[in-house]
Write a protein that holds these residues in place. Structure first.
Motif, mmCIF file in Angstrom:
data_model
loop_
_atom_site.group_PDB
_atom_site.id
_atom_site.type_symbol
_atom_site.label_atom_id
_atom_site.label_comp_id
_atom_site.label_asym_id
_atom_site.label_seq_id
_atom_site.Cartn_x
_atom_site.Cartn_y
_atom_site.Cartn_z
ATOM 1 N N LEU A 35 -17.406 -5.954 -38.422
ATOM 2 C CA LEU A 35 -16.708 -5.542 -39.643
ATOM 3 C C LEU A 35 -15.243 -5.211 -39.396
ATOM 4 C CD1 LEU A 35 -17.310 -4.890 -42.679
ATOM 5 C CD2 LEU A 35 -17.259 -2.494 -41.958
ATOM 6 N N ALA A 73 -32.926 -0.978 -37.022
ATOM 7 C CA ALA A 73 -31.703 -1.755 -37.262
ATOM 8 C C ALA A 73 -30.531 -1.265 -36.420
ATOM 9 C CB ALA A 73 -31.327 -1.707 -38.739
ATOM 10 N N MET A 108 -21.806 -0.484 -28.708
ATOM 11 C CA MET A 108 -21.573 -0.231 -30.132
ATOM 12 C C MET A 108 -22.382 -1.164 -31.026
ATOM 13 S SD MET A 108 -19.482 2.249 -30.233
ATOM 14 C CE MET A 108 -19.079 2.260 -31.990
ATOM 15 N N GLY A 112 -29.214 -4.868 -36.098
ATOM 16 C CA GLY A 112 -29.124 -5.056 -37.546
ATOM 17 C C GLY A 112 -27.801 -5.671 -37.956
ATOM 18 N N LEU A 195 -18.000 -12.122 -22.915
ATOM 19 C CA LEU A 195 -17.083 -12.134 -24.059
ATOM 20 C C LEU A 195 -16.908 -13.535 -24.610
ATOM 21 C CD1 LEU A 195 -14.376 -9.577 -23.023
ATOM 22 C CD2 LEU A 195 -15.907 -9.444 -24.965
HETATM 23 C C1 LIG Z 1 -15.266 -8.659 -28.362
HETATM 24 C C2 LIG Z 1 -16.505 -9.046 -29.138
HETATM 25 C C3 LIG Z 1 -17.474 -9.807 -28.503
HETATM 26 C C4 LIG Z 1 -18.607 -10.181 -29.206
HETATM 27 N N1 LIG Z 1 -19.552 -10.932 -28.551
HETATM 28 C C5 LIG Z 1 -20.665 -11.295 -29.212
HETATM 29 C C6 LIG Z 1 -21.688 -12.055 -28.561
HETATM 30 O O1 LIG Z 1 -21.603 -12.348 -27.359
HETATM 31 N N2 LIG Z 1 -22.756 -12.450 -29.280
HETATM 32 C C7 LIG Z 1 -22.886 -12.118 -30.609
HETATM 33 O O2 LIG Z 1 -23.881 -12.498 -31.212
HETATM 34 N N3 LIG Z 1 -21.970 -11.381 -31.248
HETATM 35 C C8 LIG Z 1 -20.868 -10.962 -30.591
HETATM 36 N N4 LIG Z 1 -19.898 -10.223 -31.231
HETATM 37 C C9 LIG Z 1 -20.101 -9.893 -32.667
HETATM 38 C C10 LIG Z 1 -20.742 -8.511 -32.929
HETATM 39 O O3 LIG Z 1 -20.541 -7.642 -31.862
HETATM 40 C C11 LIG Z 1 -22.245 -8.592 -33.188
HETATM 41 O O4 LIG Z 1 -22.515 -9.475 -34.241
HETATM 42 C C12 LIG Z 1 -22.855 -7.212 -33.434
HETATM 43 O O5 LIG Z 1 -24.236 -7.285 -33.234
HETATM 44 C C13 LIG Z 1 -22.592 -6.680 -34.823
HETATM 45 O O6 LIG Z 1 -23.206 -5.403 -34.946
HETATM 46 P P1 LIG Z 1 -22.454 -4.134 -35.513
HETATM 47 O O7 LIG Z 1 -23.426 -3.036 -35.514
HETATM 48 O O8 LIG Z 1 -21.219 -3.896 -34.788
HETATM 49 O O9 LIG Z 1 -22.142 -4.660 -36.996
HETATM 50 P P2 LIG Z 1 -21.059 -4.177 -38.046
HETATM 51 O O10 LIG Z 1 -19.741 -4.753 -37.693
HETATM 52 O O11 LIG Z 1 -21.131 -2.742 -38.253
HETATM 53 O O12 LIG Z 1 -21.604 -4.926 -39.315
HETATM 54 C C14 LIG Z 1 -21.664 -6.333 -39.408
HETATM 55 C C15 LIG Z 1 -22.002 -6.729 -40.843
HETATM 56 O O13 LIG Z 1 -23.337 -6.382 -41.154
HETATM 57 C C16 LIG Z 1 -23.404 -5.406 -42.174
HETATM 58 N N5 LIG Z 1 -24.449 -4.466 -41.729
HETATM 59 C C17 LIG Z 1 -24.540 -3.893 -40.510
HETATM 60 N N6 LIG Z 1 -25.682 -3.221 -40.383
HETATM 61 C C18 LIG Z 1 -26.341 -3.346 -41.560
HETATM 62 C C19 LIG Z 1 -27.597 -2.897 -42.048
HETATM 63 N N7 LIG Z 1 -28.426 -2.180 -41.285
HETATM 64 N N8 LIG Z 1 -27.938 -3.230 -43.308
HETATM 65 C C20 LIG Z 1 -27.132 -3.964 -44.078
HETATM 66 N N9 LIG Z 1 -25.948 -4.447 -43.684
HETATM 67 C C21 LIG Z 1 -25.550 -4.147 -42.418
HETATM 68 C C22 LIG Z 1 -22.013 -4.842 -42.293
HETATM 69 O O14 LIG Z 1 -21.730 -4.454 -43.620
HETATM 70 C C23 LIG Z 1 -21.168 -6.028 -41.885
HETATM 71 O O15 LIG Z 1 -21.009 -6.918 -42.959
HETATM 72 C C24 LIG Z 1 -18.773 -9.809 -30.555
HETATM 73 C C25 LIG Z 1 -17.781 -9.027 -31.172
HETATM 74 C C26 LIG Z 1 -16.662 -8.642 -30.476
HETATM 75 C C27 LIG Z 1 -15.621 -7.796 -31.151
#
Ligand SMILES: Cc1cc2nc3c(=O)[nH]c(=O)nc-3n(C[C@H](O)[C@H](O)[C@H](O)COP(=O)(O)OP(=O)(O)OC[C@H]3O[C@@H](n4cnc5c(N)ncnc54)[C@H](O)[C@@H]3O)c2cc1C
Lengths: 289, 773
Positions: A35, A73, A108, A112, A195
């Motif tokens: 996000l 989640a 972090m 979910g 990454l």
């Molecule tokens: C440097 C970096 C590296 C990354 N590497 C990877 C990788 O290797 N593989 C990968 O798959 N992803 C990767 N990501 C993407 C990200 O980290 C993942 O998709 C992560 O799991 C998202 O989870 P979050 O809790 O941070 O989501 P958030 O950013 O908090 O939310 C993501 C979205 O889901 C919604 N949301 C979150 N939780 C819920 C819930 N329980 N119910 C309803 N809506 C919800 C939010 O509104 C938002 O739209 C990376 C990101 C970064 C910045």
């Protein structure tokens, strides 16, 4: 770009969170690792209210109950790496977590969030599809929290899109504990070992039987608008005794089933090529035990 | 008398950079963190067309946003260009030539307000034909980008030595190849930032990231319609520069326009996306090289045509042939050489100076060409290079005097340390056998200036040293600290001369109103030039102290030394007096009172280039030989660099920790250039302006590194030291490419060797083989 939210709610229960969602114009933040990047870059996710759900402690952790594994989640990617139930019942989740982002992001990022972000390249989705997982969606309707279950396989509708409605919170993910003899393999490619957003990811699972797999599952990420289960490839694989020639025949089916695009990360040609070599790799691993 | 003090030395020891503790615990206040009272935020509205007429700009809605204090367009400015050929007006009028072109600048109370205002600016365009390929830009009838640049020609260089026609006739093999090297960028951790602040007298203070504070004033002033003397340059800590801050770029005068209009300090700070899309790149180029060799392995000639994509405007990138040609003409003994380059204006981004300055590109070509020529005459890569390596005392066609040439020693050392030939032959034999993973080993070498480069009227640096009553020294140097570690090196050099501890030295080098002139941080010159200047100023202070000590003791100055805070007898180390009490005696001596304040301006013994680019432009040169060991995954095309062994001629190590840091950082740049980093630009637009899709190396894929420093004192270097900074960026990419060839038998004339590119080449090679069978 700077985003100004008018309200901030840090919910401590599913009831409080779903009530806030029911009021409308709220964006859920869990780990924020998708996000925050998206809103900073493009304003995506901007809304009137920012709803932080990280304080809902019930939503974090993995449980095994009556042969069913339930993952809250808010369980983080790091949690999956260290959880005993995961290690015992579904190690493919830990293997995937081990290829996910970096330590800082894993601490972090939530499961979910990975699902709700609905990226075709979302890594955790792949093994969860292999495991035939369902997601639980909760909403505040008629003065109470109501829930519904949706098969993960039917959850995604396009890049960044899913069947979850605006007032719904994803509360958990669950699947049956895989039977004795189950193996699951995850593969992912990019120029960096860490990454890396997957150019292509692949998940294969099934019960090892006679040098092949029964109840076979084949899942691909980043080759279509959503992560996909490759039904024809699964059918071709079902019960097939794996050797060099038979693996090649499965690869031909897989090749016909995926429909990747070209973008800044890879050409369609390369994605197809990766589908072949990565599927070959996991099937060889299965064949070699 | 107290106990004797032994003679020790700091040279070659590891000294922690004085700024390191604050940087690692988060205390450093970078320029990006700075807030001045009443400061406004400024931002820039850029073109979203690659080439277009600007029909109208409407800022009325933007001006109405609460908190907006000023909006400026080209009409509010003198329209005088910045950059190397002054072809880049800070704000553009009527025509935009690239996606990064600056059109409107807004200053406001908050970032949110300014963002809102930028989004409300309405610009009407009429598209013009855009040209992205330099060859197309040079075609007849191509759209003219700048009225005063006929044929879209920017800068051109040419140097001719000997008779390549005859040399070609005398050659047994002639290689004829084209290379295309790509766009990469500096990826500074601290994005571009500047704060402009006027006082009531109309004098301007610039808080900037510049790495050339003195000439910066001269380059900036005309675009502002100001006198350079009315500009003061303050250099707060920066998060990296690597050459990207060696010119004036439009955002800097723009901050001044906004500050002038609002009479308030204005800070312009880039987003990460702007840092990718609006800061300079490394110069991309297409090289057509022809190179000859005799059957016995003797090199005969090199003939190189370089076509540079100048982009929309001109910064240092277009001048990189200056360095490229030294490598083409002077790296290995090649009797007959010609080099020609042309830079053509296009609607692409433009390149600046970047660590390695053209030599990263040129060495990618020469080091892989050397490998190919060795193969053509059936020689191994080591003996072939050794046979053509110059010896001490030789002079290159452009008159680089290789007084201390250690190229052969570098090659021999690296070959021995890596067991090169044995591994090379074993991997070569395995190339066509089955198996998914293939190993390879490759060598590359380089030649670079390591004693400054006389491209300006002076390549000098000034130093002032003052000692206080407590024998604490303040060293005021013109040399800028941009993270490279000159603060540690100068501290070490002065401490060595004055026999005082490094922690008793304070370095001042962040204010153009205090520090003496220096040409800037570039050309790997600072340890050599600023080091010599500091050493000479310290030597003067030392002489003054020793004279005073001689007067106050029965020992001649020549028989005295400074050690551990004391004046001692040279032969036995017995202390004569403490330096601090001597300094107080000198200070409070009534009519004979003296303070120890010395200064020095050091000009290196190098010469500017004359006709045909001939001249011994550097006071020292350095060679290096690096070996890469790789594993290629022939399925996915991923190249894993397992190990890099680097042998570098450094003259003398001053700060061991510092030089190792320079090597590690430089090699990381080189690996990114060779394997993963690439700006993907389509239609003039950068498609991957972020760390997700622009792939810099991360810690897990950092290879094992092994360094061997060849130390053979340079006669002119401070304590024998030569420059290092750029050198390690130059060699890694071609060493990797040569190793990949050893592994899979495929050459890549177009770095980076991304997984997709490698996989595709492997599949094509297999298909060609099948077709042939
Ligand atoms: C440097 C970096 C590296 C990354 N590497 C990877 C990788 O290797 N593989 C990968 O798959 N992803 C990767 N990501 C993407 C990200 O980290 C993942 O998709 C992560 O799991 C998202 O989870 P979050 O809790 O941070 O989501 P958030 O950013 O908090 O939310 C993501 C979205 O889901 C919604 N949301 C979150 N939780 C819920 C819930 N329980 N119910 C309803 N809506 C919800 C939010 O509104 C938002 O739209 C990376 C990101 C970064 C910045």
């Amino acid at each position: 770009m700077m985003i100004e939210y008018e309200n901030y709610v840090a919910a401590t229960s599913v009831a409080e969170a779903t009530k806030t969602l029911a009021e409308g114009n709220a964006t859920v933040v869990a780990g924020g690792t998708d996000l925050m990047v998206q809103t900073a870059a493009s304003g995506r996710g901007a809304n009137t209210t920012l709803l932080n759900i990280r304080r809902i402690s019930d939503l974090r952790g993995v449980a095994l109950d009556g042969g069913r594994v339930t993952i809250g989640a808010l369980t983080t990617i790091t949690d999956l790496l260290t959880d005993g139930v995961v290690a015992d019942a579904a190690s493919i989740l830990a293997d995937t977590a081990n290829r996910f982002a970096s330590n800082q992001i894993r601490n972090m990022a939530t499961v979910g969030g990975n699902i709700c972000n609905a990226s075709p390249a979302g890594d955790m989705i792949i093994p969860l599809l292999v495991l035939d997982a369902d997601v639980e969606l909760s909403a505040w309707r008629d003065g109470a929290v109501t829930t519904r279950a949706v098969a993960l396989n039917e959850f995604f509708t396009g890049p960044g899109k899913c069947v979850k409605t605006e007032d719904e919170l994803l509360t958990s993910i669950s699947f049956n504990r895989p039977a004795e003899g189950f193996v699951g393999q995850f593969g992912k490619t990019g120029p960096r070992p860490a990454l890396e957003i997957s150019m292509v990811s692949v998940g294969v699972g099934g019960i090892v039987d006679n040098g092949g797999l029964t109840n076979a599952r084949v899942v691909y990420g980043a080759v279509a608008p959503t992560p996909i289960r490759a039904a024809k490839t699964e059918a071709a694989l079902e019960g097939l005794s794996l050797n060099e020639a038979s693996i090649q025949s499965v690869l031909d089916v897989a090749d016909s089933e995926v429909n990747p695009i070209s973008d800044v990360r890879a050409s369609d040609w390369y994605r197809r090529h990766l589908v072949r070599v990565m599927t070959q790799e996991v099937l060889q691993n299965v064949a070699n035990g | 008398m107290s106990e004797a003090i032994e003679k020790t030395t700091l040279i070659g020891k590891s000294i922690t950079k004085p700024d390191a503790p604050d940087k690692s615990n988060g205390r450093t206040r970078y320029i990006n963190d700075m807030v001045l009272p009443r400061m406004l935020i400024g931002k820039i509205k850029r073109s979203d067309r690659a080439h277009a007429k600007v029909l109208s700009i409407d800022t009325s809605k933007a001006a109405a946003v609460p908190g907006i204090q000023a909006i400026v367009t080209a009409d509010d400015t003198p329209m005088v260009g910045v950059g190397v050929t002054k072809d880049n007006p800070p704000l553009k009028k009527d025509i935009v030539l690239s996606m990064r072109d600056e059109l409107v600048a807004v200053a406001g109370e908050t970032e949110e307000a300014v963002d809102k205002a930028l989004a409300l600016i309405e610009i009407e365009y009429e598209d013009l034909p855009a040209i992205f390929d330099p060859a197309e830009a040079l075609e007849e009838g191509a759209h003219q980008m700048h009225d005063d640049k006929p044929g879209n020609l920017s800068l051109g260089y040419q140097t001719v030595h000997g008779d390549i026609k005859q040399a070609e006739k005398d050659s047994d093999h002639v290689l004829d190849e084209v290379y295309d090297v790509h766009y990469v960028t500096h990826v500074c951790m601290g994005p571009g930032c500047v704060i402009a602040d006027f006082d009531t007298h109309g004098k301007l203070t610039m808080y900037t990231q510049t790495q050339y504070p003195y000439n910066y004033k001269m380059d900036l002033a005309p675009s502002l319609g100001m006198h350079p003397g009315d500009i003061r340059v303050i250099q707060p800590p920066v998060g990296g520069a690597f050459g990207s801050k060696l010119d004036v770029y439009p955002f800097e005068p723009i901050a001044v326009f906004l500050a002038k209009k609002t009479r308030r300090p204005v800070k312009v700070i880039f987003s990460r996306e702007e840092e990718f899309s609006a800061s300079p790149t490394r110069q991309p180029a297409r090289f057509h090289i022809r190179a000859g060799v005799k059957n016995d392995g003797t090199l005969t000639f090199r003939d190189v045509d370089a076509l540079l994509n100048n982009g929309s405007h001109t910064s240092w990138g277009a001048t990189t042939p200056f360095v490229m040609m030294r490598t083409f003409t002077g790296h290995f003994r090649v009797p007959d050489v010609e080099f020609r380059s042309r830079a053509a204006y296009t609607n692409m981004p433009y390149a600046g100076s970047f660590r390695g300055y053209g030599n990263v590109q040129a060495t990618y070509v020469t080091a892989t060409v050397m490998d190919k020529l060795a193969e053509a005459v059936n020689m191994d890569p080591i003996s072939f290079r050794l046979m053509n390596a110059q010896k001490a005392g030789e002079i290159t066609p452009q008159n680089s005097k290789l007084e201390e040439c250690l190229l052969g020693e570098c090659i021999e050392t690296v070959a021995e340390k890596t067991n090169f030939l044995e591994q090379y032959n074993a991997f070569k034999a395995e190339q066509d056998s089955p198996g998914r993973y293939k190993k390879g080993i490759g060598i590359a070498t380089s030649f670079h200036n390591a004693g400054g480069a006389k491209i300006h009227k002076s390549d000098g640096c000034g130093t002032v040293i003052m000692l206080d009553d407590y024998a604490r020294a303040t060293v005021i140097t013109g040399a800028s600290e941009i993270g490279q570690g000159i603060d540690a090196v100068l501290t070490q050099i002065v401490a060595e001369e004055l026999g005082i501890p490094t922690e008793n030295i304070t370095l001042v080098n962040n204010d153009s109103a205090i520090g003496p002139w220096d040409v800037g941080v570039h050309a790997s010159r600072t340890t050599f030039i600023a080091g010599n200047s500091a050493k000479r100023a310290a030597r003067k202070a030392r002489d003054q102290i020793l004279d005073a000590a001689a007067q106050r003791s029965n020992v001649a100055a020549d028989d005295l030394d400074l050690r551990g805070g004391s004046v001692v007898q040279n032969d036995n180390g017995v202390p004569v007096m403490k330096i601090d009490s001597l300094l107080r005696k000198m200070h409070f001596a009534g009519e004979d009172a003296e303070l120890v304040i010395t200064h020095d301006y050091y000009e290196p013994p190098s010469e500017p280039e004359g006709d045909n680019h001939v001249g011994d432009i550097s006071a020292a040169y350095s060679h290096g030989a690096y070996v890469a060991e790789v594993t290629v995954d022939t399925w996915t095309g991923v190249v894993k660099l397992n190990k890099m062994t680097a042998v570098q001629d450094v003259g003398r190590v001053v700060n061991k920790l510092g030089i190792e840091g320079q090597m590690e950082g430089g090699i990381a740049f080189g690996i990114g250039y060779g394997l993963t980093e690439e700006m993907i630009i389509e239609g003039g637009e950068i498609k991957n302006p972020n760390f997700r899709d622009y792939k810099v190396m991360t810690a897990p894929e950092a290879p094992e590194l092994e360094f061997h420093f060849i130390e053979n004192d340079d006669p002119d270097g401070p304590f024998g030291a030569k420059g290092i900074a750029e050198l390690p960026t130059i060699i890694p990419a071609p060493a990797i490419a040569n190793a990949v060839y050893n592994a899979i038998g495929i050459r890549f004339n177009n770095p980076p060797l991304t997984p997709e590119k490698v996989a595709r080449a492997i599949v094509d090679k297999q298909a060609a083989k099948v077709a042939a069978e």
